[in-house]
Design an enzyme around this catalytic site. Structure first.
Site, PDB file in Angstrom:
ATOM      1  N   GLY A 196     -27.094   0.602   4.777  1.00  0.00           N
ATOM      2  CA  GLY A 196     -26.005   1.571   4.627  1.00  0.00           C
ATOM      3  C   GLY A 196     -24.720   0.833   4.313  1.00  0.00           C
ATOM      4  O   GLY A 196     -24.743  -0.270   3.763  1.00  0.00           O
ATOM      5  N   CYS A 204     -21.003  -0.436   0.515  1.00  0.00           N
ATOM      6  CA  CYS A 204     -21.257  -1.233  -0.692  1.00  0.00           C
ATOM      7  C   CYS A 204     -22.643  -1.052  -1.292  1.00  0.00           C
ATOM      8  O   CYS A 204     -22.765  -0.592  -2.425  1.00  0.00           O
ATOM      9  CB  CYS A 204     -21.009  -2.701  -0.389  1.00  0.00           C
ATOM     10  SG  CYS A 204     -19.397  -2.994   0.330  1.00  0.00           S
ATOM     11  N   LEU A 211     -17.435 -10.337   0.765  1.00  0.00           N
ATOM     12  CA  LEU A 211     -17.172 -10.261   2.207  1.00  0.00           C
ATOM     13  C   LEU A 211     -18.091  -9.249   2.867  1.00  0.00           C
ATOM     14  O   LEU A 211     -18.233  -8.138   2.375  1.00  0.00           O
ATOM     15  CB  LEU A 211     -15.719  -9.825   2.450  1.00  0.00           C
ATOM     16  CG  LEU A 211     -14.628 -10.576   1.693  1.00  0.00           C
ATOM     17  CD1 LEU A 211     -13.267  -9.953   2.002  1.00  0.00           C
ATOM     18  CD2 LEU A 211     -14.637 -12.048   2.064  1.00  0.00           C
ATOM     19  N   ASP A 253       0.868  -1.192   0.000  1.00  0.00           N
ATOM     20  CA  ASP A 253       0.000   0.000   0.000  1.00  0.00           C
ATOM     21  C   ASP A 253       0.892   1.226   0.000  1.00  0.00           C
ATOM     22  O   ASP A 253       1.975   1.205   0.606  1.00  0.00           O
ATOM     23  CB  ASP A 253      -0.888  -0.028   1.263  1.00  0.00           C
ATOM     24  CG  ASP A 253      -2.146   0.797   1.099  1.00  0.00           C
ATOM     25  OD1 ASP A 253      -2.025   1.986   0.757  1.00  0.00           O
ATOM     26  OD2 ASP A 253      -3.240   0.253   1.305  1.00  0.00           O
TER      27      ASP A 253
HETATM   28  C1  UGA Z   1     -22.266  -6.369   1.587  1.00  0.00           C
HETATM   29  C2  UGA Z   1     -22.576  -7.789   1.086  1.00  0.00           C
HETATM   30  O1  UGA Z   1     -23.379  -8.477   2.046  1.00  0.00           O
HETATM   31  C3  UGA Z   1     -21.292  -8.567   0.836  1.00  0.00           C
HETATM   32  O2  UGA Z   1     -21.603  -9.844   0.270  1.00  0.00           O
HETATM   33  C4  UGA Z   1     -20.419  -7.780  -0.154  1.00  0.00           C
HETATM   34  O3  UGA Z   1     -19.194  -8.434  -0.399  1.00  0.00           O
HETATM   35  C5  UGA Z   1     -20.138  -6.408   0.436  1.00  0.00           C
HETATM   36  O4  UGA Z   1     -21.388  -5.728   0.658  1.00  0.00           O
HETATM   37  C6  UGA Z   1     -19.265  -5.660  -0.548  1.00  0.00           C
HETATM   38  O5  UGA Z   1     -19.717  -5.419  -1.673  1.00  0.00           O
HETATM   39  O6  UGA Z   1     -18.095  -5.414  -0.248  1.00  0.00           O
HETATM   40  P1  UGA Z   1     -21.653  -5.266   3.958  1.00  0.00           P
HETATM   41  O7  UGA Z   1     -21.936  -3.957   3.296  1.00  0.00           O
HETATM   42  O8  UGA Z   1     -20.421  -5.423   4.736  1.00  0.00           O
HETATM   43  O9  UGA Z   1     -21.646  -6.466   2.872  1.00  0.00           O
HETATM   44  O10 UGA Z   1     -22.841  -5.548   4.981  1.00  0.00           O
HETATM   45  P2  UGA Z   1     -24.226  -6.355   4.991  1.00  0.00           P
HETATM   46  O11 UGA Z   1     -24.184  -7.316   6.093  1.00  0.00           O
HETATM   47  O12 UGA Z   1     -24.583  -6.869   3.659  1.00  0.00           O
HETATM   48  O13 UGA Z   1     -25.252  -5.190   5.398  1.00  0.00           O
HETATM   49  C7  UGA Z   1     -25.493  -4.060   4.557  1.00  0.00           C
HETATM   50  C8  UGA Z   1     -26.601  -3.221   5.133  1.00  0.00           C
HETATM   51  O14 UGA Z   1     -27.863  -3.884   5.032  1.00  0.00           O
HETATM   52  C9  UGA Z   1     -26.445  -2.876   6.619  1.00  0.00           C
HETATM   53  O15 UGA Z   1     -26.830  -1.555   6.852  1.00  0.00           O
HETATM   54  C10 UGA Z   1     -27.379  -3.849   7.312  1.00  0.00           C
HETATM   55  O16 UGA Z   1     -27.827  -3.418   8.556  1.00  0.00           O
HETATM   56  C11 UGA Z   1     -28.511  -3.916   6.302  1.00  0.00           C
HETATM   57  N1  UGA Z   1     -29.306  -5.162   6.397  1.00  0.00           N
HETATM   58  C12 UGA Z   1     -28.752  -6.359   6.098  1.00  0.00           C
HETATM   59  C13 UGA Z   1     -30.645  -5.071   6.759  1.00  0.00           C
HETATM   60  O17 UGA Z   1     -31.191  -3.975   7.045  1.00  0.00           O
HETATM   61  N2  UGA Z   1     -31.390  -6.225   6.801  1.00  0.00           N
HETATM   62  C14 UGA Z   1     -30.858  -7.436   6.507  1.00  0.00           C
HETATM   63  O18 UGA Z   1     -31.589  -8.435   6.544  1.00  0.00           O
HETATM   64  C15 UGA Z   1     -29.511  -7.506   6.148  1.00  0.00           C
END
Ligand code: UGA
Length: 442
Positions: free
Chosen positions: A261, A264, A154, A31
């Site tokens: 939020g 991603c 991830l 990096d």
């Molecule tokens: C997301 C994807 O789940 C990953 O597979 C992907 O690799 C990643 O984006 C990326 O593109 O790097 P992430 O943003 O870390 O991962 O988090 P998530 O667990 O997917 O949650 C995203 C948002 O959705 C959070 O605000 C969470 O609270 C919300 N969420 C998630 C809900 O409101 N309800 C749910 O049932 C699941």
């Protein structure tokens, strides 16, 4: 065993680099950010990610993982170079690919023998071709390389687990030689019979966006159904549970909340919708999911204001949870940002507590009072809003909470508090889709 270089030590590069070293390869994470590399060389982890510290330590001690700011040398020594730099959202809503193209130029200049160049960063469909062109332009006459798109899936907060035990690995390439090398990189998973999906480069790039957009869509859908449940006295938890028991639907990502939020979903849905429009295709479902998500954040603000007949001026409100979800200190596009802004705009005083994200949020909202624990945050407040589903909030002693607050008013946007206790203690409460008629309080 391969010599592998990861360029970019954000959460994707660092987790993936440490993960690949755990598979037995020799990995250098490079990096240009000197501070970050200095921290890593001292054994400090610059981001909060459960299990990452142990994974890094184990592989550094085994001599398989190291960190450097000498990106040129790290490229020269590698058989496989992973690109894992950031692709933030540009002003126009598209992904900003400046860092990606800079790295591609560096790779072209340092291509001293055959290498596989592999992109992990989330890049718009068609970027792989551009990366190939840049490397091609800069590389010496007789130097060869192949390109692979290997998107990451991830989740922050469970990234280590997601890397070491993935549902699938996607390898987009038109080279059989590169495919064999990548299968070797992921050999332990290959032996485990993790599905390895081989596609073209563009298809792999599309799989990443299509997956994220679908999950975002699923969340917006359940949020809208939850909003309707509010109006018809149905219980969204029972609705989601019964829906999810249909194998075609699956129970995952059916948890209603304050709107998605993170770094991603908001960015990737916009980038995909933008790209589609440019290609003459309107992704109405994805655009709808984006719109519904913004409306969900606004609905949460209206819900808390509703307790005070719309006038929150002079009220003190506690916010529990500032990150975009639990198990992370990341506040990017967190619903807490919209909530705090609206409360401050309405003339309220805001107290806040998050187990690990206070510091990050204090840079954005210095006027908020940041507290050491939930008890301090809710003390003498007129209302509390729960915005993330941290375990310690699930176990809140509601009797103690009521005694600490001026008024027993709660907006539980993650539906984590037991409704029968809220009723028993005489709280005025709101949640997302569980307003009345809740039979099973789980
Ligand atoms: C997301 C994807 O789940 C990953 O597979 C992907 O690799 C990643 O984006 C990326 O593109 O790097 P992430 O943003 O870390 O991962 O988090 P998530 O667990 O997917 O949650 C995203 C948002 O959705 C959070 O605000 C969470 O609270 C919300 N969420 C998630 C809900 O409101 N309800 C749910 O049932 C699941």
């Amino acid at each position: 065993m391969k010599q592998i270089t990861f360029i970019g030590t954000g959460y994707v590069g660092l987790v993936s680099g440490a993960g690949v070293s755990d598979f037995g390869h020799q990995v250098v994470c490079a990096d240009i950010a000197k501070d970050k590399i200095a921290q890593l060389q001292k054994g400090e982890i610059p981001i909060y990610e459960p299990g990452l510290g142990d994974l890094v330590k184990r592989n550094v001690q085994a001599g398989r993982l190291s960190f450097t700011t000498n990106v040129d040398k790290a490229i020269q020594e590698a058989d496989v170079v992973f690109i894992a730099v950031g692709t933030p959202q540009g002003d126009d809503g598209d992904a900003d690919l400046t860092a990606i193209f800079k790295v591609a130029e560096m790779i072209g200049k340092n291509l001293n023998h055959y290498k596989v160049i592999c992109t992990k960063s989330t890049v718009p469909i068609g970027t792989g071709k551009k990366i190939i062109d840049i490397i091609q332009k800069d590389k010496g006459e007789d130097k060869a390389f192949d390109y692979v798109s290997n998107p990451e899936f991830l989740r922050e907060g469970s990234a280590v687990k997601d890397f070491l035990w993935p549902d699938r690995v996607v390898l987009g390439t038109n080279s059989e030689k590169a495919l064999k090398i990548m299968q070797d990189v992921y050999r332990p998973l290959f032996i485990n019979e993790t599905p390895m999906i081989q596609t073209s480069i563009q298809t792999a790039e599309m799989i990443k966006y299509a997956s994220n957009a679908f999950l975002a869509l699923k969340i917006s859908y359940i949020n809208e159904i939850a909003n309707l449940c509010d109006e018809v006295d149905a219980d969204i938890h029972e609705v989601a549970k019964a829906m999810g028991s249909d194998g075609r639907i699956s129970p995952k990502f059916l948890h209603p909340g304050p709107g998605f939020g993170g770094s991603c979903f908001p960015k990737d849905t916009k980038a995909l919708a933008n790209l589609a429009r440019k290609k003459g295709i309107q992704l109405r479902t994805v655009e709808g999911a984006i719109e519904a998500n913004q409306a969900q954040k606004e609905r949460m603000v209206e819900k808390i204001k509703g307790f005070f007949s719309g006038n929150i001026s002079g009220k003190t409100i506690a916010i529990l949870g500032l990150a975009f979800k639990s198990e992370t200190d990341d506040i990017r596009d967190s619903s807490a940002i919209d909530m705090i802004q609206a409360l401050l705009d309405g003339g309220a005083k805001v107290k806040a507590y998050d187990p690990i994200a206070n510091n990050n949020m204090s840079k954005l909202f210095p006027s908020v009072v940041y507290c050491k624990n939930w008890e301090e945050a809710v003390k003498d407040t007129d209302g509390t809003v729960i915005l993330t589903e941290w375990r310690e909030f699930r176990g809140i002693d509601l009797e103690q909470m009521k005694a600490l607050m001026n008024m027993p008013v709660i907006l539980d946007t993650r539906n984590i508090l037991p409704i029968k206790d809220l009723n028993r203690l005489g709280f005025q409460y709101e949640n997302v889709g569980r307003k009345g008629n809740v039979k099973n309080d789980s």
